[in-house]
Design a protein around this motif. Structure first.
Motif, PDB file in Angstrom:
ATOM      1  N   MET A  10      42.478 -56.056 -13.315  1.00 37.66           N
ATOM      2  CA  MET A  10      41.400 -56.977 -12.958  1.00 37.66           C
ATOM      3  C   MET A  10      40.982 -56.719 -11.514  1.00 37.66           C
ATOM      4  O   MET A  10      41.818 -56.506 -10.650  1.00 37.66           O
ATOM      5  N   SER A  11      39.715 -56.754 -11.247  1.00 39.25           N
ATOM      6  CA  SER A  11      39.159 -56.555  -9.905  1.00 39.25           C
ATOM      7  C   SER A  11      38.158 -57.658  -9.608  1.00 39.25           C
ATOM      8  O   SER A  11      37.863 -58.505 -10.446  1.00 39.25           O
ATOM      9  N   PHE A  12      37.599 -57.620  -8.389  1.00 41.82           N
ATOM     10  CA  PHE A  12      36.654 -58.664  -7.989  1.00 41.82           C
ATOM     11  C   PHE A  12      35.353 -58.592  -8.762  1.00 41.82           C
ATOM     12  O   PHE A  12      34.616 -59.564  -8.833  1.00 41.82           O
ATOM     13  N   CYS A  13      35.051 -57.441  -9.299  1.00 48.70           N
ATOM     14  CA  CYS A  13      33.804 -57.309 -10.049  1.00 48.70           C
ATOM     15  C   CYS A  13      33.923 -57.796 -11.476  1.00 48.70           C
ATOM     16  O   CYS A  13      32.925 -57.857 -12.192  1.00 48.70           O
ATOM     17  N   ASP A  14      35.160 -58.107 -11.924  1.00 50.92           N
ATOM     18  CA  ASP A  14      35.321 -58.641 -13.275  1.00 50.92           C
ATOM     19  C   ASP A  14      34.756 -60.054 -13.321  1.00 50.92           C
ATOM     20  O   ASP A  14      34.953 -60.853 -12.401  1.00 50.92           O
ATOM     21  N   ASP A  15      34.048 -60.360 -14.382  1.00 53.38           N
ATOM     22  CA  ASP A  15      33.388 -61.655 -14.478  1.00 53.38           C
ATOM     23  C   ASP A  15      34.153 -62.643 -15.330  1.00 53.38           C
ATOM     24  O   ASP A  15      33.632 -63.712 -15.638  1.00 53.38           O
ATOM     25  N   THR A  16      35.370 -62.329 -15.757  1.00 50.63           N
ATOM     26  CA  THR A  16      36.161 -63.240 -16.579  1.00 50.63           C
ATOM     27  C   THR A  16      37.572 -63.321 -16.042  1.00 50.63           C
ATOM     28  O   THR A  16      38.099 -62.372 -15.460  1.00 50.63           O
ATOM     29  N   LEU A  17      38.183 -64.475 -16.246  1.00 48.49           N
ATOM     30  CA  LEU A  17      39.585 -64.687 -15.925  1.00 48.49           C
ATOM     31  C   LEU A  17      40.384 -64.790 -17.218  1.00 48.49           C
ATOM     32  O   LEU A  17      39.826 -64.959 -18.304  1.00 48.49           O
ATOM     33  N   LEU A  18      41.713 -64.726 -17.084  1.00 47.96           N
ATOM     34  CA  LEU A  18      42.610 -64.844 -18.227  1.00 47.96           C
ATOM     35  C   LEU A  18      43.349 -66.160 -18.154  1.00 47.96           C
ATOM     36  O   LEU A  18      43.688 -66.647 -17.068  1.00 47.96           O
ATOM     37  N   CYS A  19      43.614 -66.736 -19.303  1.00 48.19           N
ATOM     38  CA  CYS A  19      44.364 -67.980 -19.362  1.00 48.19           C
ATOM     39  C   CYS A  19      45.773 -67.736 -18.862  1.00 48.19           C
ATOM     40  O   CYS A  19      46.432 -66.768 -19.257  1.00 48.19           O
ATOM     41  N   ASN A  20      46.248 -68.642 -17.964  1.00 50.26           N
ATOM     42  CA  ASN A  20      47.585 -68.491 -17.393  1.00 50.26           C
ATOM     43  C   ASN A  20      48.685 -69.072 -18.273  1.00 50.26           C
ATOM     44  O   ASN A  20      49.853 -69.068 -17.860  1.00 50.26           O
ATOM     45  N   PHE A  21      48.346 -69.549 -19.447  1.00 51.79           N
ATOM     46  CA  PHE A  21      49.384 -70.030 -20.359  1.00 51.79           C
ATOM     47  C   PHE A  21      50.199 -68.824 -20.838  1.00 51.79           C
ATOM     48  O   PHE A  21      49.635 -67.797 -21.237  1.00 51.79           O
ATOM     49  N   PRO A  22      51.554 -68.919 -20.781  1.00 45.70           N
ATOM     50  CA  PRO A  22      52.372 -67.723 -21.040  1.00 45.70           C
ATOM     51  C   PRO A  22      52.113 -67.069 -22.393  1.00 45.70           C
ATOM     52  O   PRO A  22      52.135 -65.836 -22.506  1.00 45.70           O
ATOM     53  N   LYS A  23      51.871 -67.860 -23.419  1.00 42.02           N
ATOM     54  CA  LYS A  23      51.712 -67.302 -24.755  1.00 42.02           C
ATOM     55  C   LYS A  23      50.253 -67.134 -25.174  1.00 42.02           C
ATOM     56  O   LYS A  23      49.988 -66.814 -26.328  1.00 42.02           O
ATOM     57  N   CYS A  24      49.325 -67.332 -24.241  1.00 40.57           N
ATOM     58  CA  CYS A  24      47.910 -67.236 -24.599  1.00 40.57           C
ATOM     59  C   CYS A  24      47.293 -65.938 -24.083  1.00 40.57           C
ATOM     60  O   CYS A  24      47.001 -65.041 -24.863  1.00 40.57           O
ATOM     61  N   ARG A  25      47.067 -65.842 -22.775  1.00 40.11           N
ATOM     62  CA  ARG A  25      46.546 -64.637 -22.129  1.00 40.11           C
ATOM     63  C   ARG A  25      45.209 -64.196 -22.723  1.00 40.11           C
ATOM     64  O   ARG A  25      44.928 -63.013 -22.857  1.00 40.11           O
ATOM     65  N   THR A  26      44.352 -65.144 -23.070  1.00 37.88           N
ATOM     66  CA  THR A  26      43.034 -64.806 -23.597  1.00 37.88           C
ATOM     67  C   THR A  26      41.990 -64.905 -22.485  1.00 37.88           C
ATOM     68  O   THR A  26      42.184 -65.570 -21.461  1.00 37.88           O
ATOM     69  N   LYS A  27      40.881 -64.225 -22.693  1.00 34.17           N
ATOM     70  CA  LYS A  27      39.788 -64.278 -21.724  1.00 34.17           C
ATOM     71  C   LYS A  27      39.113 -65.646 -21.791  1.00 34.17           C
ATOM     72  O   LYS A  27      38.897 -66.195 -22.861  1.00 34.17           O
ATOM     73  N   LEU A  28      38.776 -66.154 -20.603  1.00 30.65           N
ATOM     74  CA  LEU A  28      38.191 -67.488 -20.524  1.00 30.65           C
ATOM     75  C   LEU A  28      36.680 -67.405 -20.703  1.00 30.65           C
ATOM     76  O   LEU A  28      36.031 -66.463 -20.247  1.00 30.65           O
ATOM     77  N   GLY A  29      36.151 -68.406 -21.346  1.00 25.40           N
ATOM     78  CA  GLY A  29      34.711 -68.499 -21.557  1.00 25.40           C
ATOM     79  C   GLY A  29      34.329 -69.933 -21.849  1.00 25.40           C
ATOM     80  O   GLY A  29      35.112 -70.702 -22.419  1.00 25.40           O
ATOM     81  N   GLY A  30      33.132 -70.307 -21.450  1.00 29.24           N
ATOM     82  CA  GLY A  30      32.697 -71.686 -21.670  1.00 29.24           C
ATOM     83  C   GLY A  30      33.280 -72.608 -20.620  1.00 29.24           C
ATOM     84  O   GLY A  30      32.880 -72.586 -19.464  1.00 29.24           O
ATOM     85  N   PHE A  31      34.274 -73.421 -20.977  1.00 32.43           N
ATOM     86  CA  PHE A  31      34.925 -74.359 -20.065  1.00 32.43           C
ATOM     87  C   PHE A  31      36.368 -73.918 -19.826  1.00 32.43           C
ATOM     88  O   PHE A  31      37.009 -73.324 -20.700  1.00 32.43           O
TER      89      PHE A  31
END
Length: 261
Positions: free
Chosen positions: A1-22
């Motif tokens: 991940m870099s500063f130019c990435d426009d999405t974050l990942l969920c910090n839940f240990p068993k999730c790790r999905t890309k965030l979108g919406g809320f």
């Protein structure tokens, strides 16, 4: 991940999905997806699932929209002093950089763990390959010994087959000799049975031969020149009578036996 990435990942240990919406953002600089955030932070007191920090403040947990509208962007910082705007922007950038740093550390940890597992698996595979090589060498030795045994059995089988064929030839020869001897014995036995005397017929022939034989042979005389010579001379009366008279064996057999005593 870099500063130019426009999405974050969920910090839940068993999730790790890309965030979108809320997303749910915490004061301890963690972010969670809407599903896990609404589920974890609905309980009281709220505890961060990533670092187990207590979130008791009013603004310690904020549900924010990751793709705000243009109207929201135009009005959210309107009326604030530049230093406040810069402070808010610096804190937002610090949150983003922390997420990037945490993600990089997590990826490095995952990579090191994967490398350790790979080394362990490589070691296990090497040991297994060595044991397999030892087993294969033993199996190759067994195969070589079994091949030798098989060749020995083939040789013995060929010898036994040759002996069996020779015995079969000898048996056929003996069978032929036996058949010829049996036929010859049958022919000889049939001839012997024909030559054996029969009980009734042979007695009759012997009686006829005994009774028909004269007791004295006649004497032949030479013919006189005048032609009145006799063929037989000196025949006794009893001898001539016995010569021309004989009793039938059948009549004698039919005559009852009379005991004179």
């Amino acid at each position: 991940m870099s500063f130019c990435d426009d999405t974050l990942l969920c910090n839940f240990p068993k999730c790790r999905t890309k965030l979108g919406g809320f997303a749910w953002v915490t004061a301890c600089s963690h972010v969670f997806c809407d599903q896990h955030g609404s589920g974890e932070f609905s309980r009281s007191p709220a505890i961060c699932p990533a670092c187990s920090s207590a979130l008791s403040g009013k603004l310690d947990i904020v549900r924010t929209e990751l793709s705000p509208s243009e109207e929201y962007k135009a009005m959210v910082l309107a009326g604030l002093r530049p230093d406040v705007i810069l402070d808010i922007s610096a804190r937002a950038l610090a949150f983003w950089s922390y997420q990037v740093h945490q993600e990089r550390m997590f990826q490095e940890y995952s990579l090191s763990r994967a490398e350790a597992q790979l080394k362990q698996m490589d070691k296990v595979v090497t040991q297994q390959n060595q044991s397999r090589e030892v087993e294969l060498s033993g199996i190759r030795g067994e195969i070589a010994s079994l091949k030798k045994v098989m060749e020995e059995y083939k040789r013995k089988y060929s010898e036994v087959s040759e002996r069996l064929m020779e015995r079969n030839r000898q048996y056929q020869k003996l069978q032929g000799l036996y058949d010829s001897l049996r036929l010859r014995n049958m022919v000889v036995g049939a001839g012997d049975r024909d030559m054996l005397p029969q009980p009734g017929r042979n007695d009759y022939n012997i009686g006829v031969a005994r009774q028909g034989t004269p007791q004295r042979s006649p004497q032949f005389l030479s013919m006189a020149p005048s032609g009145d010579g006799r063929f037989f001379s000196c025949l006794e009366a009893d001898g001539a009578k016995n010569f021309f008279q004989y009793s039938s064996p059948a009549r004698e057999r039919g005559r009852p036996y009379i005991n004179k005593h």
